[in-house]
Design an enzyme around this catalytic site. Structure first.
Site, mmCIF file in Angstrom:
data_model
loop_
_atom_site.group_PDB
_atom_site.id
_atom_site.type_symbol
_atom_site.label_atom_id
_atom_site.label_comp_id
_atom_site.label_asym_id
_atom_site.label_seq_id
_atom_site.Cartn_x
_atom_site.Cartn_y
_atom_site.Cartn_z
ATOM 1 N N GLU A 62 0.840 -1.201 0.000
ATOM 2 C CA GLU A 62 0.000 0.000 0.000
ATOM 3 C C GLU A 62 0.875 1.251 0.000
ATOM 4 O OE1 GLU A 62 -2.773 0.097 3.284
ATOM 5 O OE2 GLU A 62 -3.809 1.850 2.451
ATOM 6 N N ASN A 209 -12.276 -1.403 -0.763
ATOM 7 C CA ASN A 209 -11.530 -1.914 0.390
ATOM 8 C C ASN A 209 -12.223 -1.424 1.659
ATOM 9 O OD1 ASN A 209 -8.932 -2.799 1.916
ATOM 10 N ND2 ASN A 209 -9.267 -0.698 2.578
ATOM 11 N N GLU A 210 -12.530 -2.313 2.529
ATOM 12 C CA GLU A 210 -13.113 -1.950 3.828
ATOM 13 C C GLU A 210 -14.130 -0.815 3.658
ATOM 14 O OE1 GLU A 210 -10.181 -1.476 6.946
ATOM 15 O OE2 GLU A 210 -9.465 -3.533 6.686
ATOM 16 N N TYR A 290 -6.627 -8.860 11.562
ATOM 17 C CA TYR A 290 -5.268 -8.677 12.089
ATOM 18 C C TYR A 290 -5.154 -9.296 13.471
ATOM 19 C CZ TYR A 290 -4.210 -5.375 8.348
ATOM 20 O OH TYR A 290 -3.965 -4.806 7.114
ATOM 21 N N GLU A 345 -6.141 -9.237 3.854
ATOM 22 C CA GLU A 345 -5.306 -8.497 4.816
ATOM 23 C C GLU A 345 -5.237 -9.320 6.087
ATOM 24 O OE1 GLU A 345 -5.884 -4.312 5.592
ATOM 25 O OE2 GLU A 345 -6.429 -3.935 3.490
ATOM 26 N N GLN A 394 2.204 -6.047 5.619
ATOM 27 C CA GLN A 394 2.345 -5.713 4.219
ATOM 28 C C GLN A 394 3.747 -6.123 3.772
ATOM 29 O OE1 GLN A 394 1.134 -1.709 3.254
ATOM 30 N NE2 GLN A 394 -0.837 -1.929 4.277
HETATM 31 O O1 AHR Z 1 -2.899 -2.462 6.338
HETATM 32 C C1 AHR Z 1 -3.208 -1.236 6.927
HETATM 33 C C2 AHR Z 1 -4.684 -0.894 6.823
HETATM 34 O O2 AHR Z 1 -5.437 -1.809 7.547
HETATM 35 C C3 AHR Z 1 -5.280 -0.949 5.445
HETATM 36 O O3 AHR Z 1 -5.068 0.201 4.716
HETATM 37 C C4 AHR Z 1 -6.751 -1.099 5.746
HETATM 38 O O4 AHR Z 1 -7.429 -1.765 4.726
HETATM 39 C C5 AHR Z 1 -6.759 -1.861 7.049
HETATM 40 O O5 AHR Z 1 -7.614 -1.292 7.963
#
Ligand code: AHR
Length: 540
Positions: A62, A209-210, A290, A345, A394
């Site tokens: 990103e 995205n999100e 995450y 992600e 990432q």
């Molecule tokens: O990876 C960092 C961020 O985490 C990304 O931009 C977003 O999609 C997520 O919330």
């Protein structure tokens, strides 16, 4: 196995839950015997499961902090050795990972990205802002052509996310026409004038995205309307690519965890997909999750102890339950598993390193992250029938990165080494394994002590990935094989002195794979796993 006990084990509740979950997938044999320091793993190589899609090993780059600028792109005039602006050291290291796809340009950045800013002569591109990530200047010197050159240089493929939140279907459709058409349209001529007459291949397209958060705070119903519109108009305009069996796969925005908010999201999208009309479609639903434990991210990425090691690994194992939750909903509307779950992600998200820029998401990468990566890759492999894409967050310098750069220097992280060791699992066939995981206890946390997956590659070689989560005790593993007669086994192991061991510019190989001794005795492969280690073996 020496010292093997033949009694039922009473698991503390957390571990019992996990073992039962894993047993449902046919991967762990719950409630049977285990020994203190030896574990037997049964592998029936004559049986096979799903293909472990190579896209499970995808990456995410990103426009965030030094993920792109400095990490991948230094510009053609940089003293750092580069090819057309892309740093040679990073490209060479990434080639080793056989990265199957790279998701770009975001992330939250994607829903504020306007592709036209990133084409044309480098010196003429506008400076814009990156409000999500520190409010810094986005120079747009890394744009469409630079990204496509990057995936080409590392031998990968493009997974482009279009701007749904603040862009229009028209803008996104134009981008795809610019990229993919072979016809002499105005956009194709512009692409040629910018140096690329041949159409590009875009095998994967993310539609937003999100969009439930940074992508526009949409309800599932509102996003669904956007999905239908974008899916209709944002095409691969290249019939030659459509016909070669590799048509562009469209990834819809999916949930961001489990719980009612997220199950409702999956329900709305999947139900609509089941009842869809011919004019819109999707091929995958994304999932973002995450390992963070609490928000905002508070865990340190360096200088932590065994308690934080155990807490983070406990948290990361929640991935299995989250996948199960959404897979069950998807099964209801898509029993043939036509729609993939794309965990596009995932990874550990810690407190930023002291002294690093707010919003740049800089964290160190330790042995703990290597083990975390292996546990997640194993979970994805066990769900390979449904989970057919995943992108760690990432790639370089951001969150759980493969590589960290410091000006002209580069360090390979422990996570990089796990991805390199797991390369043979790309597109291999899952082979079910049966074992009793045993337990590793620290304080009030109990985790499965050992994790294992097996797969057979196209040449018939059997591969084993074995993780010893226990921070202190080695474990003797006996892999009992049926369906193959082993003659030799060899491989590598990744471990280090401490759970928080890291690689730095000064000491880049503190956490690096080393050869491991494995022996074949009859139908068994014997290997000792060091504490807190990841081992990959080939069996021939
Ligand atoms: O990876 C960092 C961020 O985490 C990304 O931009 C977003 O999609 C997520 O919330």
């Amino acid at each position: 196995m020496p010292g093997r006990l033949n009694h039922r084990v009473s698991y503390p509740s957390a571990i019992r839950l996990l073992v039962v979950c894993l047993a449902l997938s046919g991967s762990v044999h719950a409630g049977t015997a285990m020994a203190a320091d030896s574990i037997e793993i049964a592998v029936d190589a004559a049986r096979s499961g799903a293909k472990i899609d190579r896209n499970l090993f995808g990456q995410f780059a990103e426009h965030l902090g030094h993920g792109i600028y400095e990490g991948l792109w230094v510009g053609p005039d940089s003293p750092i050795p580069n090819t057309r602006g892309l740093r040679n050291d990073v490209v060479a290291a990434l080639r080793e990972l056989k990265v199957p796809n790279v998701r770009w340009p975001g992330g939250c950045f994607a829903d504020e990205y306007h592709w036209r800013n990133g084409i044309g002569p480098l010196g003429e591109r506008p400076a814009t802002l990156n409000p999500n990530w520190g409010g810094v200047i986005e120079p747009n010197t890394f744009g469409t052509h630079e990204f496509m050159d990057f995936v080409d240089q590392i031998g990968s493929e493009a997974f482009i996310s279009v701007n749904v939140g603040s862009g229009t279907p028209h803008e996104a459709a134009d981008w795809l026409e610019y990229l993919t058409t072979a016809q002499p349209t105005a956009l194709a001529k512009e692409r040629a004038a910018n140096g690329h007459p041949e159409p590009y291949r875009i095998p994967y397209l993310g539609i937003g995205n999100e969009n439930w958060d940074c992508g526009g705070n949409m309800t599932p119903e509102y996003y669904l309307q956007q999905l239908k519109i974008f899916s209709r108009f944002v095409r691969n305009f290249n019939p030659a690519q459509q016909q070669d069996g590799r048509r562009m796969l469209k990834v819809a925005v999916g949930p961001g965890g489990d719980g009612p908010r997220w199950t409702e999201w999956t329900e709305v999208i999947m139900k609509a997909w089941q009842g869809r009309q011919w004019s819109w479609d999707m091929d995958a639903l994304s999932l973002h999750h995450y390992t963070v434990v609490r928000w905002p991210p508070a865990y340190a990425s360096v200088g932590f102890g065994e308690t934080e090691y155990a807490q983070i690994l406990k948290s990361t194992l929640e991935m299995d339950g989250i996948i199960r939750t959404h897979s069950a909903i998807m099964d209801k509307y898509d029993p043939k598993k036509q729609i993939a779950l794309a965990v596009d992600e995932w990874g550990a998200w810690y407190a930023r390193l002291p002294g690093s820029t707010e919003g740049f998401l800089v964290q160190q990468n330790s042995l703990r992250d290597a083990i975390l990566a292996a546990l997640n890759l194993n979970i994805f492999a066990r769900h390979a029938e449904r989970v057919r894409m995943a992108n760690i967050a990432q790639m370089v310098n951001v969150l759980q990165a493969m590589i960290m750069t410091d000006k002209e220097k580069m360090v390979l992280t422990p996570t990089y080494h796990v991805f390199r060791m797991y390369v043979p699992f790309q597109d291999a066939t899952f082979v079910p394994v049966t074992f009793d995981a045993g337990t590793y206890t620290h304080g009030d946390i109990t985790l499965p002590r050992v994790d294992a997956i097996a797969a057979r590659d196209a040449d018939g070689v059997l591969w084993l990935a074995l993780t010893n989560v226990d921070a202190n005790r080695p474990v003797d593993i006996g892999v009992r094989l049926a369906g193959v007669t082993p003659t030799r086994a060899s491989g590598e192991t990744l471990t280090a002195a401490a759970v928080d061991s890291v690689n730095t510019v000064e000491a880049p190989t503190t956490v690096a794979p080393r050869p491991v001794t494995a022996s074949v005795q009859g139908d068994q492969v014997m290997v000792t796993l060091a504490p807190k280690s990841v081992t990959v073996l080939s069996v021939r």
